[in-house]
Design a protein around this motif. Structure first.
Motif, PDB file in Angstrom:
ATOM      1  N   SER A  39     -36.219  70.656  37.793  1.00 29.46           N
ATOM      2  CA  SER A  39     -35.158  70.415  36.815  1.00 29.46           C
ATOM      3  C   SER A  39     -34.652  71.697  36.148  1.00 29.46           C
ATOM      4  CB  SER A  39     -35.612  69.406  35.765  1.00 29.46           C
ATOM      5  OG  SER A  39     -36.736  69.887  35.080  1.00 29.46           O
ATOM      6  N   VAL A  40     -35.453  72.739  36.123  1.00 26.35           N
ATOM      7  CA  VAL A  40     -34.978  73.979  35.497  1.00 26.35           C
ATOM      8  C   VAL A  40     -34.473  74.964  36.551  1.00 26.35           C
ATOM      9  CG1 VAL A  40     -35.604  75.952  34.051  1.00 26.35           C
ATOM     10  CG2 VAL A  40     -36.546  73.693  33.541  1.00 26.35           C
ATOM     11  N   ARG A  93     -33.440  68.496  27.120  1.00 24.41           N
ATOM     12  CA  ARG A  93     -34.351  68.050  28.172  1.00 24.41           C
ATOM     13  C   ARG A  93     -35.775  67.894  27.624  1.00 24.41           C
ATOM     14  NH1 ARG A  93     -33.530  68.162  33.539  1.00 24.41           N
ATOM     15  NH2 ARG A  93     -32.013  69.828  33.497  1.00 24.41           N
ATOM     16  N   LEU A 130     -41.695  76.760  29.949  1.00 27.73           N
ATOM     17  CA  LEU A 130     -41.280  76.378  31.297  1.00 27.73           C
ATOM     18  C   LEU A 130     -39.760  76.412  31.441  1.00 27.73           C
ATOM     19  CD1 LEU A 130     -43.796  73.458  31.808  1.00 27.73           C
ATOM     20  CD2 LEU A 130     -43.853  75.678  32.935  1.00 27.73           C
ATOM     21  N   GLY A 131     -39.070  76.784  30.371  1.00 28.73           N
ATOM     22  CA  GLY A 131     -37.624  76.951  30.452  1.00 28.73           C
ATOM     23  C   GLY A 131     -36.805  75.696  30.215  1.00 28.73           C
ATOM     24  N   TYR A 132     -37.446  74.621  29.725  1.00 33.07           N
ATOM     25  CA  TYR A 132     -36.685  73.409  29.411  1.00 33.07           C
ATOM     26  C   TYR A 132     -35.783  73.680  28.210  1.00 33.07           C
ATOM     27  CZ  TYR A 132     -40.054  70.613  32.118  1.00 33.07           C
ATOM     28  OH  TYR A 132     -40.836  70.082  33.098  1.00 33.07           O
ATOM     29  N   ASP A 191     -42.031  69.568  37.949  1.00 31.35           N
ATOM     30  CA  ASP A 191     -40.864  69.150  37.167  1.00 31.35           C
ATOM     31  C   ASP A 191     -39.978  70.327  36.764  1.00 31.35           C
ATOM     32  OD1 ASP A 191     -39.580  66.715  36.019  1.00 31.35           O
ATOM     33  OD2 ASP A 191     -39.698  67.917  34.199  1.00 31.35           O
ATOM     34  N   ALA A 192     -40.591  71.414  36.281  1.00 31.19           N
ATOM     35  CA  ALA A 192     -39.773  72.565  35.869  1.00 31.19           C
ATOM     36  C   ALA A 192     -39.080  73.226  37.066  1.00 31.19           C
ATOM     37  CB  ALA A 192     -40.615  73.571  35.086  1.00 31.19           C
TER      38      ALA A 192
END
Lengths: 256, 216
Positions: free
Chosen positions: A116-117, B130, B124-126, A112-113
């Motif tokens: 999306s990141v 988000r 994780l950089g969210y 996911d990261a």
């Protein structure tokens, strides 16, 4: 080039000094273990390095980029958010209690990261995810959910999740402390296998034999200061009284 | 009056009840989230104001709140109350009341989330948004679903309170019919209506809970 540099870091909680003027540096690809009794400030040091905790004063530098520095009047300044985000891409953290996302499948936890990141394509992220799962010995667990896994498996997924962002430095905060003794072996084995990836690792651990075996450098902390640091041979054969008394509690593992 | 006419009149009221129910949910569920954030705000003024609002909404009868919303504009500002405002007043009264209750449910759910989930997301950089929408909110929804179901079921029955400001919903019509026809039949019909309505709600919510039980 030095990957991580921490200079004169101080941190207190409610008037209790947890870190007293700690300085530390980590080179690229270097494996550093941080050992010491509970309450010595090891985890706080990691949390300051990863910016989960703000330091009271001191300096934090990744690859020459300053993330935080003392403002000269006893306070601290952090770089603007955007820059911090960029700096943060250099490292990942594996938590003591995994902190996997329970509503995501194993594969989604890992991909996911990156998707999306980091804006990787789904195909690329999944290919990397499968590769990492294979490395962790979990290729058959891609569609499982965290609650269906053992603690050791969860921790291996958490390691894969951190690796998926391809950090230069991976922090481990007592990665086996929440595990049953019979499950620690599989996690330590996986961490050992990462040594060939040439990622720098900073590992806070109570597993002395492991620390001795894997580390390029061992740091012994007590009461918020670094008492001693050096090669595993140096630290584990130390004549320092404080070091000896701590290692003595671990019996034969610490000596030899 | 024939049974058929009675049923068709009740059906008209049923339509109004369902309308109040749907409008209330559609607006109070998201509004409740905004209120919950206000309640959790670090800004003392905002937090205090929202706290007071929630306290009043929970501490006074909904019936009274409906009357204040309906008659308030006239008594406070001398604005003439039109007939079409009746239904609006019911909608507004229900929405602001239920938003307060939903806000407290959201708050309890959000505050029960372990901090580790936020920290993992940060590592994780969210970004903040988000993290909230993809990591926190889905887990919160699963946790609070039983409490939400409770509120929704209460709402079905509460729609009958709209009769206090003469909105011709199901219960108001049943009451009028019962007295004009000197029969208890309309009340029985109303009872069956609320019960079946809630049965549908309960079954629907159970279905959603089941769908979310794929993880723990």
């Amino acid at each position: 080039m030095t990957l991580l540099e921490m200079n004169h870091v101080r941190k207190s909680f409610d008037g209790t000094q947890v870190l007293r003027d700690i300085s530390l540096s980590v080179a690229q690809g270097e494996i550093v273990s941080v050992i010491g009794p509970s309450g010595s400030g090891k985890s706080t040091l990691l949390r300051c390095a990863t910016m989960l905790e703000t330091m009271d004063s001191g300096e934090l530098i990744y690859l020459g980029e300053r993330a935080a520095w003392s403002d000269g009047s006893g306070g601290i300044v952090y770089a603007p958010k955007k820059k911090l985000k960029k700096i943060q891409e250099n490292y990942g953290l594996v938590f003591q209690n995994f902190n996997l996302f329970p509503h995501f499948s194993v594969m989604k936890n890992i991909t996911d990261a990156p998707i999306s990141v980091q804006k990787k394509s789904r195909e690329e992220a999944y290919a990397l995810g499968r590769e990492l799962l294979k490395k962790m010995g979990l290729e058959d667990k891609a569609d499982a959910y965290p609650f269906q896994l053992s603690g050791g498996q969860c921790q291996r997924v958490a390691i894969a999740r951190a690796l998926a962002l391809q950090p230069k430095l991976l922090f481990f905060d007592e990665p086996t402390s929440a595990l049953d003794p019979e499950l620690t072996g599989e996690v330590l084995k996986v961490i050992r296998s990462l040594a060939d990836l040439h990622i720098a690792m900073v590992i806070v651990t109570h597993e002395m034999a492991f620390a001795k075996d894997i580390s390029d450098r061992v740091i012994f902390m007590a009461e918020g200061v670094i008492v001693e640091e050096g090669t595993p041979e140096q630290v584990f054969a130390s004549a320092n009284e404080r070091t000896r008394s701590f290692l003595g509690k671990y019996g034969d593992m610490g000596r030899g | 009056m024939s049974l058929g006419r009675m049923v068709s009149q009740l059906a008209g009221g049923m339509f109004v009840s369902i309308q109040i129910f749907l409008v209330t949910l559609i607006f109070s569920l998201p509004l409740g989230m905004v209120v919950a954030f206000g309640r959790m705000s670090k800004h003392p003024l905002l937090q205090g104001a929202v706290k007071a609002y929630i306290s009043i909404m929970r501490g006074t009868p909904l019936m009274l709140q409906l009357m204040v919303v309906y008659f308030g504009p006239y008594y406070l500002f001398g604005i003439k109350i039109t007939n079409s405002y009746r239904l609006w007043a019911a909608w507004i009264g229900f929405v602001i009341n239920y938003a307060a209750y939903f806000a407290e449910i959201y708050r309890s759910g959000i505050q029960s989330m372990p901090i580790g989930q936020y920290e993992a997301a940060k590592m994780l950089g969210y970004g903040k948004a988000r993290t909230f929408f993809t990591i926190i909110l889905p887990q919160v929804i699963k946790r609070i679903l039983p409490s939400i179901t409770n509120e929704v079921i209460t709402l079905v029955k509460d729609t009958s309170l709209a009769f206090t400001i003469s909105v011709l919903e199901m219960f108001a019509i049943a009451k009028a019919l019962a007295s004009s026809q000197t029969s208890l039949l309309p009340f029985a019909a109303a009872g069956i209506f609320y019960y079946v309505f809630n049965l549908v709600v309960a079954v629907g919510m159970e279905h959603v809970e089941k769908k979310l039980s794929y993880y723990q």
